[in-house]
Design an enzyme around this catalytic site. Structure first.
Site, short mmCIF file in Angstrom:
data_model
loop_
_atom_site.label_atom_id
_atom_site.label_comp_id
_atom_site.label_asym_id
_atom_site.label_seq_id
_atom_site.Cartn_x
_atom_site.Cartn_y
_atom_site.Cartn_z
N GLY A 1 -0.70 -2.07 7.27
CA GLY A 1 -0.01 -0.79 7.18
C GLY A 1 -0.19 0.01 8.46
O GLY A 1 -0.25 1.24 8.45
N ARG B 1 2.45 3.12 11.00
CA ARG B 1 2.59 4.57 11.04
C ARG B 1 1.37 5.22 10.35
O ARG B 1 0.49 4.53 9.83
CB ARG B 1 3.88 5.01 10.35
N VAL C 1 1.28 -7.42 2.28
CA VAL C 1 -0.10 -7.76 1.95
C VAL C 1 -0.27 -8.24 0.51
O VAL C 1 -1.27 -8.90 0.20
CB VAL C 1 -1.07 -6.57 2.20
N ASN D 1 -5.60 -1.08 5.10
CA ASN D 1 -5.08 0.29 5.05
C ASN D 1 -3.74 0.39 4.33
O ASN D 1 -3.39 1.47 3.84
CB ASN D 1 -4.96 0.80 6.49
N SER E 1 -9.59 6.30 -1.82
CA SER E 1 -9.02 7.65 -1.84
C SER E 1 -9.87 8.55 -2.73
O SER E 1 -10.52 8.08 -3.67
CB SER E 1 -7.60 7.60 -2.41
N TYR F 1 -2.21 4.79 -9.05
CA TYR F 1 -2.84 4.90 -7.72
C TYR F 1 -4.35 5.08 -7.85
O TYR F 1 -5.13 4.42 -7.14
CB TYR F 1 -2.20 6.09 -7.00
N ALA G 1 -6.29 4.19 -10.30
CA ALA G 1 -6.89 2.93 -10.76
C ALA G 1 -6.99 1.94 -9.61
O ALA G 1 -8.01 1.25 -9.44
CB ALA G 1 -6.05 2.34 -11.90
N LYS H 1 -7.23 2.59 -6.42
CA LYS H 1 -8.20 3.02 -5.41
C LYS H 1 -9.63 2.98 -5.94
O LYS H 1 -10.58 2.80 -5.18
CB LYS H 1 -7.83 4.41 -4.89
N ILE I 1 -4.59 13.97 3.75
CA ILE I 1 -4.35 13.69 5.17
C ILE I 1 -2.85 13.87 5.43
O ILE I 1 -2.01 13.37 4.66
CB ILE I 1 -4.75 12.23 5.54
N1 LIG Z 1 -2.29 10.40 3.35
C1 LIG Z 1 -3.27 10.68 2.53
O1 LIG Z 1 -3.50 11.88 2.16
C2 LIG Z 1 -4.18 9.62 1.99
C3 LIG Z 1 -5.29 10.01 1.25
C4 LIG Z 1 -6.14 9.05 0.72
C5 LIG Z 1 -5.90 7.70 0.97
N2 LIG Z 1 -4.82 7.34 1.71
C6 LIG Z 1 -4.61 5.90 1.93
O2 LIG Z 1 -4.55 5.65 3.32
C7 LIG Z 1 -3.69 4.53 3.58
C8 LIG Z 1 -2.62 4.92 4.58
O3 LIG Z 1 -1.89 6.02 4.08
P1 LIG Z 1 -0.78 6.79 4.91
O4 LIG Z 1 -0.81 8.21 4.45
O5 LIG Z 1 -0.90 6.49 6.36
O6 LIG Z 1 0.54 6.10 4.30
P2 LIG Z 1 1.98 5.85 4.96
O7 LIG Z 1 2.91 5.72 3.81
O8 LIG Z 1 2.28 6.87 6.00
O9 LIG Z 1 1.80 4.43 5.68
C9 LIG Z 1 1.57 3.28 4.94
C10 LIG Z 1 2.03 2.07 5.73
O10 LIG Z 1 1.78 0.90 4.91
C11 LIG Z 1 2.93 0.07 4.99
N3 LIG Z 1 3.03 -0.77 3.78
C12 LIG Z 1 3.43 -0.39 2.54
N4 LIG Z 1 3.42 -1.44 1.72
C13 LIG Z 1 3.02 -2.52 2.44
C14 LIG Z 1 2.82 -3.87 2.15
N5 LIG Z 1 3.08 -4.38 0.92
N6 LIG Z 1 2.38 -4.70 3.13
C15 LIG Z 1 2.16 -4.22 4.37
N7 LIG Z 1 2.34 -2.93 4.72
C16 LIG Z 1 2.76 -2.10 3.77
C17 LIG Z 1 4.11 1.01 5.14
O11 LIG Z 1 5.25 0.34 5.68
C18 LIG Z 1 3.53 2.08 6.05
O12 LIG Z 1 3.73 1.77 7.41
C19 LIG Z 1 -3.13 4.13 2.21
O13 LIG Z 1 -3.92 3.09 1.66
C20 LIG Z 1 -3.30 5.38 1.38
O14 LIG Z 1 -3.36 5.11 0.01
C21 LIG Z 1 -3.94 8.27 2.22
#
Ligand SMILES: NC(=O)c1ccc[n+]([C@@H]2O[C@H](COP(=O)([O-])OP(=O)(O)OC[C@H]3O[C@@H](n4cnc5c(N)ncnc54)[C@H](O)[C@@H]3O)[C@@H](O)[C@H]2O)c1
Length: 252
Positions: A13, A16, A64, A90, A142, A155, A157, A159, A188
Site C-alpha cells: 500500500g 500513497r 496483498v 501497510n 489501528s 475494520y 476486527a 486491526k 492520520i
Molecule cells: N489514515 C488513518 O487515520 C489511519 C489510522 C489508523 C490506521 N491506518 C492504517 O494505515 C494504513 C495506511 O492507511 P492510509 O490512510 O495511508 O490509506 P490510503 O487509503 O490512503 O492508502 C492505502 C493504500 O493501500 C492500497 N491498497 C488497498 N488495497 C490493497 C490491496 N489489496 N493490495 C495492495 N494495496 C492495496 C491502496 O491502493 C492505497 O494506495 C492502512 O492499513 C490503514 O488501515 C490509517
C-alpha cells in the site's frame, strides 16, 4: 542514528498516504525500496518520485489478499536487491457501515486485505528472513483495533486481528532473529480519512490531546525506528502513535 543502508524494504500500500510517507522516510535512511500496491499508476508515480530523490526503488503491482501476488512480491524484492530485510504491512481498506447494515462482502473485503493480506506477505517474506536469520516486520494496526469504533466492526476486527497476529509471529520468530511489531495509528490525515465530514473531523482532532491530526511522517518515523537496529530489543510490541488519544468513537 538510524541507518538502513543496503537494507531492502517492502512497503505494501506504498503508493500513497501513510505507505508513501514510510517509503520516503526509509529511502532517506538509505533503504532500497519495493513499493507494492493495487494502484499501478500511483505506484509508478511514487517510484519515480523516490528515484528522483536518488533512492533505489521498484514498483510491483500487487493485491496483498492474493497469496500468489504476495509470493511474487517478495521474490521480486529478493531478485532485485538480494535480500528481504524489512516488510511493512501497510495496505489497508475501510468499508464502514453499522453492523446491522453490513453486507458479508463488506466484512470479507476488509478482512481479506487488512488481515489476510498481512498473513500472506508475512508468510512469503519469512521464507527469506528465516534463511538470513534476520528481519524486521512492522504491521499497521489501528486505534480502532484497540478500542473498537462505531461503524467499523469489520475494520476493528481486522486491526485487532493484526495485533494478535503480530504477537504470535513475534514469539514464533524471535529465536530466528526476526522481530515483529505493530503500530496503532490514531487519526492520520490521508485520503482514507479525507472522506470523513469536516465537522466530525474537527471533533476528532479536538479530542486528541496533542490537538492535531497525525501526518504520514509521524507514522514513518515510528516505522523507521522499529525497522532499525535502534529497536533491536523490541519485539511483539504495539506502538501507539495517536497524539495521546484513545478517542471514544474516533479514529481509523
Ligand atoms: N489514515 C488513518 O487515520 C489511519 C489510522 C489508523 C490506521 N491506518 C492504517 O494505515 C494504513 C495506511 O492507511 P492510509 O490512510 O495511508 O490509506 P490510503 O487509503 O490512503 O492508502 C492505502 C493504500 O493501500 C492500497 N491498497 C488497498 N488495497 C490493497 C490491496 N489489496 N493490495 C495492495 N494495496 C492495496 C491502496 O491502493 C492505497 O494506495 C492502512 O492499513 C490503514 O488501515 C490509517
Amino acid at each position: 542514528m538510524i541507518d538502513l543502508k543496503n537494507k531492502s524494504a517492502i512497503v505494501t500500500g506504498g503508493a500513497r498516504g501513510i505507505g508513501k510517507g514510510i517509503a520516503l522516510k526509509l529511502g532517506s535512511l538509505g533503504a532500497n525500496l519495493v513499493i507494492a500496491d493495487l494502484n499501478e499508476e500511483q505506484t509508478k508515480a511514487c517510484v519515480e518520485e523516490l528515484k528522483g530523490k536518488g533512492y533505489k526503488a521498484i514498483a510491483v503491482k500487487c493485491d496483498v489478499s492474493k497469496e500468489e501476488d504476495a509470493v511474487a512480491l517478495v521474490d521480486a524484492c529478493q531478485k532485485e536487491f538480494g535480500s528481504v530485510d524489512i516488510l511493512v504491512n501497510n495496505a489497508g481498506i475501510t468499508k464502514d457501515t453499522l453492523l446491522m447494515r453490513m453486507k458479508k462482502e463488506q466484512w470479507d473485503a476488509v478482512i481479506a486485505v487488512n488481515l489476510t493480506g498481512t498473513f500472506t506477505c508475512t508468510q512469503a517474506a519469512i521464507k527469506y528472513m528465516l534463511k538470513q536469520k534476520s528481519g524486521a516486520i512492522i504491521n499497521l494496526s489501528s486505534i480502532s483495533g484497540e478500542n473498537g469504533n462505531i461503524g467499523q466492526t469489520n475494520y476493528s476486527a481486522s486491526k485487532a486481528g493484526v495485533i494478535g497476529f503480530t504477537k504470535a509471529c513475534a514469539l514464533e520468530l524471535a529465536s530466528r532473529g526476526i522481530r515483529v511489531n505493530a503500530i496503532a495509528p490514531g487519526f492520520i490525515a490521508t485520503d482514507m480519512t479525507a472522506a470523513i465530514p469536516e465537522n466530525i473531523k474537527a471533533g476528532m482532532i479536538n479530542a486528541i490531546p496533542l490537538k492535531r491530526a497525525g501526518l504520514p511522517e509521524d507514522i514513518a518515523n515510528a516505522v523507521a525506528f522499529l525497522a532499525s537496529d535502534a529497536s533491536s530489543f523490541i519485539t511483539a510490541h504495539i506502538l501507539d502513535v495517536n497524539g495521546g488519544g484513545f478517542l471514544p468513537g474516533g479514529g481509523h
